[in-house]
Design a protein around this motif. Structure first.
Motif: not given
Length: 183
Positions: A45-47, A52-56, A137-139, A145-148
């Motif tokens: 969902q986050k990706n 879609q360049q959703t707000s922070f 960077k993620e957008v 970019l980070y996590g398990p």
């Protein structure tokens, strides 16, 4: 139970090793599978939202959930690594029979983007900071970019990395013994 893919475990990308470790965790730690499934759903969902360049603010809601679940995943993986390291070390000693392999075996968990390999010291704080710092960077790239989902592990024999120092034959042998250790 033993496929040809297992002997290429240490010659393939980290996602194959993570999947193998996660399968082991799922079999022996009842809560792990549910935690991993929730984490994977939220990361998808986050990706999608990043693309879609959703707000922070919206992304941050998912980040908070991801950080808590990531901490649980890391703890489960740490327990699994401790179990596997012990059994694999015993197997290596029993199969060694004078070969030029050290019986000093360690499995090190490798955090993507983290210098230290200490699994216990402030992981949640570190991950939270990295995720917040890397929002732009993620957008741009469209994924987290980070996590398990980006981590790996390394096997150390003596003081040398199995992946980079030892031959393919030894890599395959250790991969095979790792699979036996799982059983």
């Amino acid at each position: 139970y033993i496929s040809a893919d297992i002997i290429r475990l240490f010659q393939s990308a980290p996602d194959a090793r993570r999947k193998q470790l996660d399968n082991f965790c799922s079999r022996f730690q009842p809560k792990f599978k549910g935690v991993l499934q929730r984490y994977e759903k939220i990361i998808r969902q986050k990706n999608k939202a990043l693309k879609q360049q959703t707000s922070f603010e919206v992304i941050d809601i998912w980040n908070q959930q991801l950080i808590d679940l990531a901490d649980q995943i890391i703890k489960h993986r740490e327990q699994a690594i401790i179990q596997l390291e012990s059994i694999l070390s015993d197997l290596l000693v029993s199969f060694k029979e004078g070969k030029n392999i050290s019986k000093d075996l360690k499995i090190k968990y490798l955090f993507k983007g983290r210098e230290t390999r200490d699994m216990k010291s402030g992981y949640k704080d570190w991950l939270s900071q990295k995720i917040h710092e890397s929002y732009q960077k993620e957008v741009v790239v469209g994924y987290s970019l980070y996590g398990p989902q980006r981590d790996d592990y390394d096997i150390i024999l003596g003081d040398k990395s199995l992946f980079t120092f030892y031959s393919r034959g030894i890599n395959r042998s250790i991969a095979f013994m790792l699979r036996i250790a799982e059983f």
